[in-house]
Scaffold this active site. Sequence first.
Site, PDB file in Angstrom:
ATOM      1  N   ASP A   5       0.807  -1.208   0.000  1.00 44.25           N
ATOM      2  CA  ASP A   5       0.000   0.000   0.000  1.00 44.25           C
ATOM      3  C   ASP A   5       0.845   1.265   0.000  1.00 44.25           C
ATOM      4  O   ASP A   5       2.064   1.215   0.135  1.00 44.25           O
ATOM      5  CB  ASP A   5      -0.932   0.005   1.224  1.00 44.25           C
ATOM      6  CG  ASP A   5      -0.241  -0.500   2.491  1.00 44.25           C
ATOM      7  OD1 ASP A   5       0.957  -0.190   2.674  1.00 44.25           O
ATOM      8  OD2 ASP A   5      -0.873  -1.190   3.298  1.00 44.25           O
ATOM      9  N   ASN A  15      -7.418  -3.169  14.651  1.00 49.46           N
ATOM     10  CA  ASN A  15      -8.796  -3.426  14.247  1.00 49.46           C
ATOM     11  C   ASN A  15      -8.891  -4.591  13.254  1.00 49.46           C
ATOM     12  O   ASN A  15      -9.948  -4.852  12.684  1.00 49.46           O
ATOM     13  CB  ASN A  15      -9.432  -2.172  13.646  1.00 49.46           C
ATOM     14  CG  ASN A  15      -8.725  -1.695  12.374  1.00 49.46           C
ATOM     15  OD1 ASN A  15      -7.758  -2.312  11.916  1.00 49.46           O
ATOM     16  ND2 ASN A  15      -9.206  -0.602  11.811  1.00 49.46           N
ATOM     17  N   HIS A  23      -7.069  -4.907  10.403  1.00 51.94           N
ATOM     18  CA  HIS A  23      -6.796  -4.624   8.995  1.00 51.94           C
ATOM     19  C   HIS A  23      -5.486  -5.271   8.551  1.00 51.94           C
ATOM     20  O   HIS A  23      -4.545  -5.415   9.330  1.00 51.94           O
ATOM     21  CB  HIS A  23      -6.806  -3.117   8.703  1.00 51.94           C
ATOM     22  CG  HIS A  23      -5.611  -2.354   9.170  1.00 51.94           C
ATOM     23  ND1 HIS A  23      -5.692  -1.273  10.021  1.00 51.94           N
ATOM     24  CD2 HIS A  23      -4.279  -2.479   8.893  1.00 51.94           C
ATOM     25  CE1 HIS A  23      -4.500  -0.765  10.233  1.00 51.94           C
ATOM     26  NE2 HIS A  23      -3.618  -1.493   9.562  1.00 51.94           N
ATOM     27  N   GLU A  64      -9.578  -1.952   5.724  1.00 55.88           N
ATOM     28  CA  GLU A  64     -10.214  -1.691   7.007  1.00 55.88           C
ATOM     29  C   GLU A  64     -11.472  -2.548   7.181  1.00 55.88           C
ATOM     30  O   GLU A  64     -12.020  -3.072   6.205  1.00 55.88           O
ATOM     31  CB  GLU A  64     -10.588  -0.207   7.106  1.00 55.88           C
ATOM     32  CG  GLU A  64      -9.424   0.756   6.933  1.00 55.88           C
ATOM     33  CD  GLU A  64      -8.554   0.864   8.179  1.00 55.88           C
ATOM     34  OE1 GLU A  64      -8.654   0.004   9.072  1.00 55.88           O
ATOM     35  OE2 GLU A  64      -7.757   1.822   8.257  1.00 55.88           O
TER      36      GLU A  64
END
Length: 235
Positions: A67, A136, A138, A143
């Site tokens: 990314d 979380n 990811h 996400e």
Amino acid sequence: MKVIETKNYDQLSRIAAQMIGGQILLKPDSVLGLATGSSPIGTYKHLITQYEEGVLNFSAVRTVNLDEYCGLTQNSEHGYRYFMNHTLFNHVNIDLKNTFVPMGNAEDPEQECLRYEKLVADLGGIDLQILGIGHNGHIGFNEPSESFPSETHIVDLAQSTIDANSRLFDDPNDVPRKAITMGIGTIIKAKKILLIAGSDKREIVEKAIYGKITPEVPASVLQLHRDVTIIISAE
């Protein structure tokens, strides 16, 4: 799925580097999927040591990063091209022409996503994908959401991700709110996957590998992959 628990972060990094090194020795022109952030820094340091000791040769290795923040140039010190160059690439004999990071400042971000997805396919896919994991759940910048995104795409970063990354910026307001990331489908196509996590990620790792498979915990999709190794540090 194989889970390895190590005593500390250095042992985690050594084992991860040994696995990556083994992939390079087995296939010198391997396509490695690389991650950024704090988790893989120790691993990259050990890979550099293996290169300096004459164990590894990176000259034929190809890499694709997961990314990049939208809006950042390739020279931005907060960008992932800068991170990879200074953390790994500049210290080994890899050809920078064989290292690929999404263009965060592309004039047409949607077209950049299509280009990057095609690039991964044209390389023959990823032999070994290295992942970190967010608190979380990811992976990459995928996400929690209502579905698993299949291909490289633009994502709105969760506030928890923005907050976690703000430590890297002088002004928290400078943290980008969007990123280009490989999709879950792109990641899961990798032949092998290696996820590394510190002790602070234990709760989410357990949820990802023992809980239900759901896009609300993106890393849970790894349960469907046939060759995943997770290394987690006890401290």
